[in-house]
Design a protein around this motif. Structure first.
Motif, short mmCIF file in Angstrom:
data_model
loop_
_atom_site.label_atom_id
_atom_site.label_comp_id
_atom_site.label_asym_id
_atom_site.label_seq_id
_atom_site.Cartn_x
_atom_site.Cartn_y
_atom_site.Cartn_z
N SER A 1 26.93 13.67 60.01
CA SER A 1 27.38 12.34 60.44
C SER A 1 26.81 11.22 59.57
N ALA A 2 25.71 11.46 58.88
CA ALA A 2 25.08 10.44 58.05
C ALA A 2 24.57 11.08 56.76
N SER A 3 24.63 10.31 55.67
CA SER A 3 24.11 10.76 54.38
C SER A 3 22.75 10.12 54.13
N TYR A 4 21.95 10.76 53.26
CA TYR A 4 20.60 10.31 52.98
C TYR A 4 20.44 10.00 51.49
N ASN A 5 19.48 9.11 51.19
CA ASN A 5 19.05 8.90 49.81
C ASN A 5 17.53 8.91 49.71
N ASP A 6 16.90 9.64 50.62
CA ASP A 6 15.45 9.73 50.63
C ASP A 6 14.96 10.82 49.68
N VAL A 7 13.68 10.76 49.35
CA VAL A 7 13.06 11.72 48.45
C VAL A 7 11.85 12.34 49.15
N TYR A 8 11.81 13.66 49.18
CA TYR A 8 10.66 14.39 49.69
C TYR A 8 10.15 15.33 48.61
N VAL A 9 8.84 15.57 48.62
CA VAL A 9 8.20 16.44 47.64
C VAL A 9 7.43 17.52 48.38
N LEU A 10 7.67 18.78 48.00
CA LEU A 10 6.86 19.88 48.51
C LEU A 10 5.91 20.33 47.41
N GLN A 11 4.62 20.09 47.62
CA GLN A 11 3.60 20.52 46.67
C GLN A 11 3.40 22.03 46.83
N LEU A 12 3.83 22.77 45.81
CA LEU A 12 3.85 24.23 45.94
C LEU A 12 2.45 24.85 45.88
N ASN A 13 1.49 24.13 45.31
CA ASN A 13 0.14 24.70 45.24
C ASN A 13 -0.59 24.61 46.58
N THR A 14 -0.14 23.69 47.46
CA THR A 14 -0.76 23.57 48.79
C THR A 14 0.25 23.71 49.93
N TRP A 15 1.54 23.84 49.60
CA TRP A 15 2.61 23.90 50.61
C TRP A 15 2.55 22.69 51.54
N THR A 16 2.39 21.51 50.91
CA THR A 16 2.30 20.26 51.67
C THR A 16 3.48 19.36 51.33
N TRP A 17 4.15 18.87 52.38
CA TRP A 17 5.23 17.91 52.21
C TRP A 17 4.67 16.50 52.02
N GLU A 18 5.28 15.73 51.11
CA GLU A 18 4.94 14.33 50.91
C GLU A 18 6.22 13.52 50.79
N GLN A 19 6.15 12.25 51.15
CA GLN A 19 7.27 11.33 50.93
C GLN A 19 6.74 10.17 50.11
N PRO A 20 6.90 10.22 48.78
CA PRO A 20 6.31 9.19 47.92
C PRO A 20 7.01 7.85 48.09
N LYS A 21 6.27 6.79 47.79
CA LYS A 21 6.85 5.45 47.75
C LYS A 21 7.75 5.36 46.52
N ILE A 22 9.01 4.98 46.74
CA ILE A 22 10.00 4.96 45.67
C ILE A 22 10.29 3.52 45.26
#
Length: 221
Positions: A50-71
């Motif tokens: 129903s809705a589209s996104y333009n967000d950015v998420y990063v998965l750090q593979l060395n720690t398996w941690t999700w981040e959402q950087p300031k763009i």
């Protein structure tokens, strides 16, 4: 049902399983891009039906941690089914669509500073596309297939056999791959580079049939 968790494939056991992750994970979605740069898996865009996104998420593979950087910068409109190509520490985005239109714009995300830039390109451009495929080769990006999901005439809204080349050196559309024909018209296919060759497999054709053929572009460009 839209899913939001990653799945990891054990290549020896041929078994998928969800790894344990930390941090704020992306909302469930489809049609997003997933780009690997060093030890980062970068998710952009997609939609939830129903809705589209333009967000950015990063998965750090060395720690398996999700981040959402300031763009920063001039970010793309929300979209899904675009093409994302890793070029060094940057990601080149072309096309995609939302619920109302299909895009023909080119954006670059610099992941060193997390800055978006819209690129003014020259040459004869591709039409607005979604569901296309891209591959980097010799500092050129090859785009194959796709369709305009919001075309207004009889020919638009169908998949295209277009196979075009974008030069990263000149920021210009420079040529069309020789030998393209209607048999290449499809969406949802995959393309990989094998030395000087491009190999394409599968996809959905204009008649809604799923393809299982393997196409090879020999020594192009």
């Amino acid at each position: 049902k839209f899913r939001g968790e990653p799945q990891l494939l054990d290549a020896e056991l041929l078994y998928f399983y969800p790894p344990a992750t930390n941090g704020p994970c992306p909302r469930p979605r489809a049609g997003h891009s997933c780009t690997l740069i060093n030890d980062k898996l970068i998710i952009f865009g997609g939609n939830n039906g129903s809705a589209s996104y333009n967000d950015v998420y990063v998965l750090q593979l060395n720690t398996w941690t999700w981040e959402q950087p300031k763009i920063w910068g001039n970010k793309p409109e929300p979209r899904a089914y675009h093409a994302a190509t890793a070029v060094g520490s940057s990601i080149v985005i072309y096309g995609g669509s939302d619920s109302k239109r299909t895009f023909d714009s080119v954006y670059i995300l610099n992941t060193d500073g997390w800055i978006w830039q819209k690129i003014e390109v020259s040459g004869v451009p591709l039409p607005p596309l979604s569901g296309h495929e891209s591959i980097l080769k010799d500092n050129k990006i090859f785009y194959v297939g796709g369709w305009d999901t919001h075309g207004d005439n009889e020919e638009e809204g169908k998949s295209t056999c277009s196979a075009r080349v974008f030069s990263l050196d000149t920021k210009a559309w420079v040529s069309e791959i020789e030998g393209t024909n209607k048999s290449l018209a499809r969406v949802g296919h995959r393309v990989v580079a094998d030395g000087s060759n491009l190999l394409m497999f599968g996809g959905r054709r204009d008649d809604n049939r799923l393809a299982n053929d393997l196409r090879i572009s020999l020594g192009q460009q």
